[in-house]
Design a protein around this motif. Structure first.
Motif, PDB file in Angstrom:
ATOM      1  N   GLY A  28      13.449  54.633 -83.859  1.00 24.69           N
ATOM      2  CA  GLY A  28      12.441  55.702 -84.259  1.00 24.69           C
ATOM      3  C   GLY A  28      10.930  55.663 -84.103  1.00 24.69           C
ATOM      4  N   VAL A  29      10.476  54.444 -83.514  1.00 19.51           N
ATOM      5  CA  VAL A  29       9.026  54.342 -83.309  1.00 19.51           C
ATOM      6  C   VAL A  29       8.950  54.994 -81.834  1.00 19.51           C
ATOM      7  CG1 VAL A  29       7.542  52.843 -82.092  1.00 19.51           C
ATOM      8  CG2 VAL A  29       8.376  52.256 -84.345  1.00 19.51           C
ATOM      9  N   GLY A  30      10.111  54.782 -80.967  1.00 20.33           N
ATOM     10  CA  GLY A  30      10.008  55.615 -79.849  1.00 20.33           C
ATOM     11  C   GLY A  30      10.155  57.083 -79.763  1.00 20.33           C
ATOM     12  N   LEU A  31      10.909  57.460 -80.743  1.00 18.73           N
ATOM     13  CA  LEU A  31      11.096  58.834 -81.102  1.00 18.73           C
ATOM     14  C   LEU A  31       9.724  59.414 -81.665  1.00 18.73           C
ATOM     15  CD1 LEU A  31      13.897  60.686 -80.908  1.00 18.73           C
ATOM     16  CD2 LEU A  31      13.739  60.480 -83.275  1.00 18.73           C
ATOM     17  N   SER A  32       9.134  58.793 -82.265  1.00 20.57           N
ATOM     18  CA  SER A  32       7.915  59.248 -82.869  1.00 20.57           C
ATOM     19  C   SER A  32       6.737  59.315 -81.748  1.00 20.57           C
ATOM     20  CB  SER A  32       7.298  58.283 -83.801  1.00 20.57           C
ATOM     21  OG  SER A  32       8.041  58.275 -85.287  1.00 20.57           O
ATOM     22  N   ALA A  33       6.831  58.179 -80.508  1.00 24.54           N
ATOM     23  CA  ALA A  33       5.958  58.438 -79.303  1.00 24.54           C
ATOM     24  C   ALA A  33       6.123  59.654 -78.693  1.00 24.54           C
ATOM     25  CB  ALA A  33       5.964  56.937 -78.741  1.00 24.54           C
ATOM     26  N   ALA A  34       7.547  59.770 -78.725  1.00 19.47           N
ATOM     27  CA  ALA A  34       7.931  60.842 -77.608  1.00 19.47           C
ATOM     28  C   ALA A  34       7.501  62.246 -78.228  1.00 19.47           C
ATOM     29  CB  ALA A  34       9.310  60.989 -77.345  1.00 19.47           C
ATOM     30  N   ALA A  35       7.741  62.452 -79.532  1.00 23.39           N
ATOM     31  CA  ALA A  35       7.173  63.583 -80.574  1.00 23.39           C
ATOM     32  C   ALA A  35       5.708  63.923 -80.245  1.00 23.39           C
ATOM     33  CB  ALA A  35       7.581  63.431 -81.783  1.00 23.39           C
ATOM     34  N   GLY A  36       5.028  62.644 -80.218  1.00 19.12           N
ATOM     35  CA  GLY A  36       3.470  62.724 -80.345  1.00 19.12           C
ATOM     36  C   GLY A  36       2.957  62.928 -78.667  1.00 19.12           C
ATOM     37  N   GLY A  37       3.753  63.083 -77.658  1.00 15.78           N
ATOM     38  CA  GLY A  37       3.340  63.376 -76.519  1.00 15.78           C
ATOM     39  C   GLY A  37       3.232  62.541 -75.500  1.00 15.78           C
ATOM     40  N   ALA A  38       3.669  61.401 -75.861  1.00 16.13           N
ATOM     41  CA  ALA A  38       3.632  59.991 -74.885  1.00 16.13           C
ATOM     42  C   ALA A  38       4.254  60.452 -73.428  1.00 16.13           C
ATOM     43  CB  ALA A  38       4.445  58.889 -75.423  1.00 16.13           C
ATOM     44  N   ARG A  39       3.898  60.097 -72.452  1.00 12.14           N
ATOM     45  CA  ARG A  39       4.300  60.542 -70.943  1.00 12.14           C
ATOM     46  C   ARG A  39       5.396  59.589 -70.539  1.00 12.14           C
ATOM     47  NH1 ARG A  39      -0.071  57.093 -69.573  1.00 12.14           N
ATOM     48  NH2 ARG A  39       0.483  55.545 -68.053  1.00 12.14           N
ATOM     49  N   GLU A  40       5.450  58.424 -71.361  1.00 10.66           N
ATOM     50  CA  GLU A  40       6.722  57.676 -70.954  1.00 10.66           C
ATOM     51  C   GLU A  40       7.083  56.672 -72.434  1.00 10.66           C
ATOM     52  OE1 GLU A  40       7.766  53.998 -67.905  1.00 10.66           O
ATOM     53  OE2 GLU A  40       5.618  54.708 -68.070  1.00 10.66           O
ATOM     54  N   VAL A  41       8.370  56.601 -72.628  1.00 13.77           N
ATOM     55  CA  VAL A  41       8.668  55.914 -74.071  1.00 13.77           C
ATOM     56  C   VAL A  41      10.011  54.981 -73.372  1.00 13.77           C
ATOM     57  CG1 VAL A  41       9.611  55.671 -76.253  1.00 13.77           C
ATOM     58  CG2 VAL A  41       7.873  57.399 -75.374  1.00 13.77           C
ATOM     59  N   CYS A  42       9.631  53.518 -73.655  1.00 15.53           N
ATOM     60  CA  CYS A  42      10.817  52.539 -73.386  1.00 15.53           C
ATOM     61  C   CYS A  42      11.174  51.812 -74.606  1.00 15.53           C
ATOM     62  CB  CYS A  42      10.301  51.762 -72.339  1.00 15.53           C
ATOM     63  SG  CYS A  42      11.433  50.160 -72.012  1.00 15.53           S
TER      64      CYS A  42
END
Length: 258
Positions: free
Chosen positions: A163-177
């Motif tokens: 869920g945290v990774g999904l939120s980061a991706a939705a927030g415009g992160a350039r990379e999520v691991c």
């Protein structure tokens, strides 16, 4: 009116403004009743999208009380939520899968979708594990991550269902691991990613925390005397802009104890 019904009604009344705020955010996954603080120790009632999840940890609910709670909540929310009851009053909070109090309708146990901060999440009333696939107490953290990840590289440790990774991706992160020890957790994380096809692709790594974080930090992986370490994925040393940790308490492995 029973003391339980009174406590539930008070809790729902107190949540009126909060529920309106959550619905405006695009959130329909939230706690409706927290018994240890609201008058019924060991009882929790959560909404997960179209599903109502009732769990008892100290003692089983009576069938009539359970059905009355379900009816009262549906009436209060103006919905027809699908009821799932997990009696976890046995040893180690294990779910009574014999369903001696109440057996959910098949529709309530299907793969469903809930929403938080406008994102879609997989919801299952029952699965191989014990806990829900989305921990509601981290909602505001996920909201903060969504608001503070733009342009960043993000490492989500102890990712569970990501869920945290999904939120980061939705927030415009350039990379999520997303990194977690259990492949089953990451599999749900991949499902969550697929349920949000508008988001960029995330990375998933199945690994124990200790060898992963030591490799990323450029440190050697120590071996306990006389003990052969299990295999682990090899990772290159690197840094991330934002690192999130939400570890389970006292999680033990051959590599160490959190």
């Amino acid at each position: 009116m029973s003391s339980l019904n009174q406590a539930l009604r008070a809790a729902l009344d107190h949540r009126q403004d909060l529920l309106a705020e959550l619905h405006a955010q695009g959130t329909d996954c939230y706690r409706l009743f927290h018994g240890s603080q609201e008058g019924a120790g060991g009882l929790t009632i959560d909404r997960y999208g179209p599903q109502l999840l009732v769990q008892s940890f100290h003692q089983s609910l009576e069938s009539d009380d359970l059905l009355h709670l379900h009816q009262a909540i549906n009436q209060h929310l103006g919905l027809e939520l699908l009821l799932v009851y997990n009696d976890r009053s046995r040893g180690n909070s294990r779910i009574d899968r014999e369903d001696t109090v109440y057996r959910a309708e098949p529709a309530a146990l299907e793969d469903l979708v809930g929403h938080e901060w406008g994102l879609n999440y997989r919801v299952r009333g029952r699965h191989a594990g014990q806990d829900p696939l989305l921990f509601l107490d981290l909602r505001n953290t996920r909201g903060w991550v969504k608001a503070n990840s733009a342009g960043k590289s993000v490492l989500n440790l102890f990712a569970y269902t990501c869920g945290v990774g999904l939120s980061a991706a939705a927030g415009g992160a350039r990379e999520v691991c997303n990194l977690d020890f259990a492949e089953g957790n990451l599999a749900v994380g991949r499902e969550n990613g697929q349920l949000n096809p508008q988001l960029p692709t995330m990375e998933f790594i199945q690994s124990d925390y200790f060898p992963a974080i030591r490799q990323l930090a450029g440190l050697p992986i120590s071996q306990r005397r006389g003990q052969k370490l299990p295999s682990y994925p090899r990772l290159e040393q690197r840094q991330y802009d934002l690192v999130l940790l939400d570890p389970p308490a006292w999680a033990k492995s051959a590599f160490g104890t959190v």
